[in-house]
Scaffold this active site. Structure first.
Site, PDB file in Angstrom:
ATOM      1  N   ASP A  60     -36.626   5.433  18.643  1.00  0.00           N
ATOM      2  CA  ASP A  60     -37.583   6.014  17.703  1.00  0.00           C
ATOM      3  C   ASP A  60     -37.437   5.255  16.384  1.00  0.00           C
ATOM      4  O   ASP A  60     -36.763   4.210  16.320  1.00  0.00           O
ATOM      5  CB  ASP A  60     -37.387   7.540  17.565  1.00  0.00           C
ATOM      6  CG  ASP A  60     -36.126   7.915  16.789  1.00  0.00           C
ATOM      7  OD1 ASP A  60     -35.308   7.014  16.462  1.00  0.00           O
ATOM      8  OD2 ASP A  60     -35.949   9.116  16.509  1.00  0.00           O
ATOM      9  N   CYS A 105     -31.705   6.271  18.694  1.00  0.00           N
ATOM     10  CA  CYS A 105     -32.405   7.113  17.713  1.00  0.00           C
ATOM     11  C   CYS A 105     -31.454   7.278  16.536  1.00  0.00           C
ATOM     12  O   CYS A 105     -30.480   6.529  16.428  1.00  0.00           O
ATOM     13  CB  CYS A 105     -32.888   8.439  18.317  1.00  0.00           C
ATOM     14  SG  CYS A 105     -31.614   9.621  18.766  1.00  0.00           S
ATOM     15  N   THR A 139     -29.193   9.537  15.802  1.00  0.00           N
ATOM     16  CA  THR A 139     -27.836   9.881  16.245  1.00  0.00           C
ATOM     17  C   THR A 139     -27.538   9.427  17.668  1.00  0.00           C
ATOM     18  O   THR A 139     -26.374   9.454  18.086  1.00  0.00           O
ATOM     19  CB  THR A 139     -27.650  11.409  16.226  1.00  0.00           C
ATOM     20  OG1 THR A 139     -28.662  11.981  17.082  1.00  0.00           O
ATOM     21  CG2 THR A 139     -27.789  11.971  14.823  1.00  0.00           C
ATOM     22  N   HIS A 199     -16.419   5.121  35.187  1.00  0.00           N
ATOM     23  CA  HIS A 199     -16.230   6.448  35.788  1.00  0.00           C
ATOM     24  C   HIS A 199     -17.538   7.193  36.040  1.00  0.00           C
ATOM     25  O   HIS A 199     -17.620   7.959  36.993  1.00  0.00           O
ATOM     26  CB  HIS A 199     -15.349   7.313  34.877  1.00  0.00           C
ATOM     27  CG  HIS A 199     -13.909   6.904  34.876  1.00  0.00           C
ATOM     28  ND1 HIS A 199     -12.903   7.683  34.350  1.00  0.00           N
ATOM     29  CD2 HIS A 199     -13.293   5.777  35.353  1.00  0.00           C
ATOM     30  CE1 HIS A 199     -11.734   7.059  34.503  1.00  0.00           C
ATOM     31  NE2 HIS A 199     -11.956   5.897  35.093  1.00  0.00           N
ATOM     32  N   HIS A 218     -14.622   8.515  41.744  1.00  0.00           N
ATOM     33  CA  HIS A 218     -15.676   8.688  40.733  1.00  0.00           C
ATOM     34  C   HIS A 218     -17.052   8.799  41.385  1.00  0.00           C
ATOM     35  O   HIS A 218     -17.924   9.496  40.876  1.00  0.00           O
ATOM     36  CB  HIS A 218     -15.638   7.533  39.735  1.00  0.00           C
ATOM     37  CG  HIS A 218     -14.303   7.400  39.066  1.00  0.00           C
ATOM     38  ND1 HIS A 218     -13.780   8.393  38.270  1.00  0.00           N
ATOM     39  CD2 HIS A 218     -13.375   6.416  39.123  1.00  0.00           C
ATOM     40  CE1 HIS A 218     -12.577   8.030  37.857  1.00  0.00           C
ATOM     41  NE2 HIS A 218     -12.303   6.835  38.363  1.00  0.00           N
TER      42      HIS A 218
HETATM   43  C1  RB5 Z   1     -35.318  11.540  13.498  1.00  0.00           C
HETATM   44  O1  RB5 Z   1     -35.292  11.851  12.137  1.00  0.00           O
HETATM   45  C2  RB5 Z   1     -34.032  11.988  14.155  1.00  0.00           C
HETATM   46  O2  RB5 Z   1     -34.050  13.363  14.315  1.00  0.00           O
HETATM   47  C3  RB5 Z   1     -33.854  11.294  15.494  1.00  0.00           C
HETATM   48  O3  RB5 Z   1     -33.815   9.918  15.296  1.00  0.00           O
HETATM   49  C4  RB5 Z   1     -32.598  11.617  16.264  1.00  0.00           C
HETATM   50  O4  RB5 Z   1     -31.460  11.464  15.480  1.00  0.00           O
HETATM   51  C5  RB5 Z   1     -32.606  12.871  17.013  1.00  0.00           C
HETATM   52  O5  RB5 Z   1     -31.666  13.210  17.754  1.00  0.00           O
END
Ligand code: RB5
Length: 149
Positions: A8, A65, A67, A98, A133
């Protein structure tokens, strides 16, 4: 090896760096977007990229993304996907040895570029160990298909 990439807006910059790195190494890459840093919804790109793996158009996938969490949750809803969010090299290695992870998710706002590239290389170059595994990974598939007893 052919690797599908998706992100994203929160992962766009890192996805572009990963793409260049893999291409430089001669690895074929399929870029499923996004292609700008304009705000988009991560499930769209997690899904699109995951489909490339389960339809055998790519061998593995890498998602980014903010996180790594949202896009991995979305990808893991696709039957046959085992997507691991990794922020360290050990987890990346274990996700292959694994868990036979077929997708890696990274947080573009969590890991620095150099670490991300190391994680990507480990993910691309490490094989599944099989054996005990495999039994465990097969049980994950059984959960997915409703055959878990
Ligand atoms: C977008 O702002 C953010 O929420 C997305 O990139 C991600 O971290 C969601 O898990």
């Amino acid at each position: 090896m052919k690797i599908a990439l998706g992100s994203d807006h929160g992962g766009f910059e890192l996805k572009e760096k990963i793409k260049k790195h893999l291409q430089k190494k001669g690895i074929e890459v399929v870029d499923c977007g996004t292609n700008t840093s304009e705000s988009v919804d991560y499930p769209d790109f997690g899904y699109k990229t995951a489909k490339m793996i389960v339809t055998d158009q790519c061998d593995r996938g890498i998602l980014v993304c903010g996180t790594g969490i949202g896009i991995s949750i979305a990808a893991n809803k696709v039957k046959g996907i085992r997507c691991a969010v990794c922020s360290d090299c050990y987890s990346a290695r274990m996700s292959r040895q694994h868990n036979n992870a077929n997708m890696l998710a990274l947080g573009g706002r969590v890991v620095g570029e150099d670490l991300a590239i190391e994680i990507v290389d480990i993910f691309a170059n490490t094989e599944f160990e099989g054996g005990r595994h495999a039994r465990r990974v097969n049980k994950i598939s059984d959960i997915e298909t409703g055959n878990m007893i």
